[in-house]
Design a protein around this motif. Structure first.
Motif, short mmCIF file in Angstrom:
data_model
loop_
_atom_site.label_atom_id
_atom_site.label_comp_id
_atom_site.label_asym_id
_atom_site.label_seq_id
_atom_site.Cartn_x
_atom_site.Cartn_y
_atom_site.Cartn_z
N PHE A 280 21.04 66.44 130.59
CA PHE A 280 19.89 66.84 129.79
C PHE A 280 20.35 67.64 128.57
O PHE A 280 19.91 67.38 127.44
CB PHE A 280 18.91 67.66 130.64
CG PHE A 280 17.63 67.99 129.94
CD1 PHE A 280 16.58 67.08 129.91
CD2 PHE A 280 17.48 69.21 129.31
CE1 PHE A 280 15.40 67.39 129.26
CE2 PHE A 280 16.30 69.52 128.65
CZ PHE A 280 15.25 68.61 128.63
N ASN B 58 18.89 63.01 121.25
CA ASN B 58 18.45 61.78 121.89
C ASN B 58 17.17 61.95 122.71
O ASN B 58 16.62 60.96 123.18
CB ASN B 58 19.56 61.22 122.79
CG ASN B 58 20.63 60.53 121.98
OD1 ASN B 58 20.35 59.57 121.28
ND2 ASN B 58 21.83 61.06 122.02
N LEU B 59 16.71 63.18 122.89
CA LEU B 59 15.48 63.42 123.64
C LEU B 59 14.31 63.79 122.74
O LEU B 59 13.20 64.04 123.25
CB LEU B 59 15.69 64.53 124.68
CG LEU B 59 16.63 64.21 125.82
CD1 LEU B 59 16.77 65.41 126.75
CD2 LEU B 59 16.15 63.00 126.61
N ASP B 60 14.51 63.81 121.45
CA ASP B 60 13.46 64.25 120.53
C ASP B 60 12.15 63.49 120.76
O ASP B 60 11.09 64.10 120.90
CB ASP B 60 13.89 64.12 119.07
CG ASP B 60 15.00 65.10 118.70
OD1 ASP B 60 15.35 65.97 119.54
OD2 ASP B 60 15.53 64.99 117.58
N GLY B 61 12.22 62.19 120.82
CA GLY B 61 11.01 61.39 121.03
C GLY B 61 10.45 61.54 122.43
O GLY B 61 9.24 61.59 122.62
N ALA B 62 11.31 61.63 123.41
CA ALA B 62 10.88 61.70 124.81
C ALA B 62 10.16 63.00 125.15
O ALA B 62 9.21 62.99 125.93
CB ALA B 62 12.07 61.50 125.74
N ILE B 63 10.61 64.10 124.58
CA ILE B 63 9.97 65.38 124.94
C ILE B 63 9.02 65.86 123.85
O ILE B 63 8.27 66.81 124.08
CB ILE B 63 10.99 66.47 125.30
CG1 ILE B 63 11.83 66.90 124.10
CG2 ILE B 63 11.86 66.04 126.45
CD1 ILE B 63 12.70 68.10 124.38
N GLY B 64 9.04 65.21 122.69
CA GLY B 64 8.14 65.61 121.61
C GLY B 64 8.35 67.06 121.24
O GLY B 64 9.47 67.56 121.22
N ARG C 153 7.49 69.61 123.01
CA ARG C 153 7.48 70.49 124.19
C ARG C 153 8.74 71.33 124.27
O ARG C 153 9.80 70.93 123.80
CB ARG C 153 7.31 69.67 125.47
CG ARG C 153 5.92 69.02 125.55
CD ARG C 153 5.77 68.23 126.82
NE ARG C 153 6.54 66.98 126.65
CZ ARG C 153 6.60 66.02 127.54
NH1 ARG C 153 5.98 66.15 128.69
NH2 ARG C 153 7.29 64.93 127.31
N VAL D 32 10.49 71.42 130.05
CA VAL D 32 10.70 70.01 130.42
C VAL D 32 11.79 69.93 131.49
O VAL D 32 11.64 69.22 132.49
CB VAL D 32 11.06 69.14 129.19
CG1 VAL D 32 11.47 67.74 129.61
CG2 VAL D 32 9.89 69.10 128.22
N LEU E 92 11.76 68.38 135.32
CA LEU E 92 12.72 67.38 135.78
C LEU E 92 13.48 67.85 137.01
O LEU E 92 13.69 67.08 137.96
CB LEU E 92 13.72 67.04 134.67
CG LEU E 92 13.18 66.30 133.47
CD1 LEU E 92 14.27 66.16 132.41
CD2 LEU E 92 12.64 64.94 133.87
#
Length: 187
Positions: free
Chosen positions: A154, A162-168, A170, A175, A179
């Motif tokens: 993570f 790489n998580l910018d879109g997935a977590i918006g 938040r 987050v 998880l």
């Protein structure tokens, strides 16, 4: 006449700080002892007195990082909090984090590095040991690998955007708490 002072004060810290800035901006490949000496306002040979070479400098950064990580994780109240602290460490110390897990850049047998790495490993093991045995599965060691994989993966994905879109928008730590709750159900 040379305007540079003969004695810098804490040259080791100045070079480490400059190196961390370079790594955070350009990655470890952008690191040069000559450039760091220029930034610190000392002769090009001065950093070699403390670190010998680029590998020595990167090893010192990794050792410092593992020490900071151990101190951070040791403050955790439980495994989930240890994971959140791991993620926070990666966010707050991105240059350390990049170097710590790149053994090809380091003197892996360096005593300071192996000691600091062992302290960080012990801190993570202690956090995993706090999980109830029935929630660790059949193999407590694999439970530790799972927990570390989740936190490290993570943190790495977060650091590389790489998580910018997935977590918006938040909070990444919240987050991660969610998880980690999927992996280990703690009270």
């Amino acid at each position: 006449m040379n305007d540079r002072p003969y004695h810098h004060g804490d040259l080791r810290r100045a070079v480490l700080t400059a190196a961390l800035d370079v790594i955070a901006a350009d990655g470890p490949s952008g690191l040069s002892l000559r450039d760091l000496a220029r930034r610190a306002g000392v002769s090009h040979a001065a950093p070699a007195h403390h670190f010998k070479d680029r590998t020595g400098l990167l090893t010192a950064i990794a050792a410092e990082g593992f020490g900071l990580l151990a101190a951070t994780v040791n403050e955790a109240t439980d495994l989930k909090d240890a994971g959140v602290r791991y993620v926070r460490f990666a966010r707050e110390h991105p240059a350390h984090f990049q170097v710590m897990f790149a053994p090809g850049l380091l003197r892996t047998d360096d005593l300071e590095l192996t000691t600091a790495r062992a302290l960080a490993t012990d801190a993570l093991r202690t956090a995993v040991a706090g999980v109830r045995p029935e929630e660790q599965g059949d193999d407590a060691r694999l439970a530790g690998v799972a927990a570390w994989s989740l936190a490290h993966g993570f943190a790495t994905l977060l650091q590389s955007s790489n998580l910018d879109g997935a977590i918006g928008g938040r909070d990444p730590e919240e987050v991660f708490r969610t998880l980690s709750g999927l992996l280990f159900r703690q009270g």
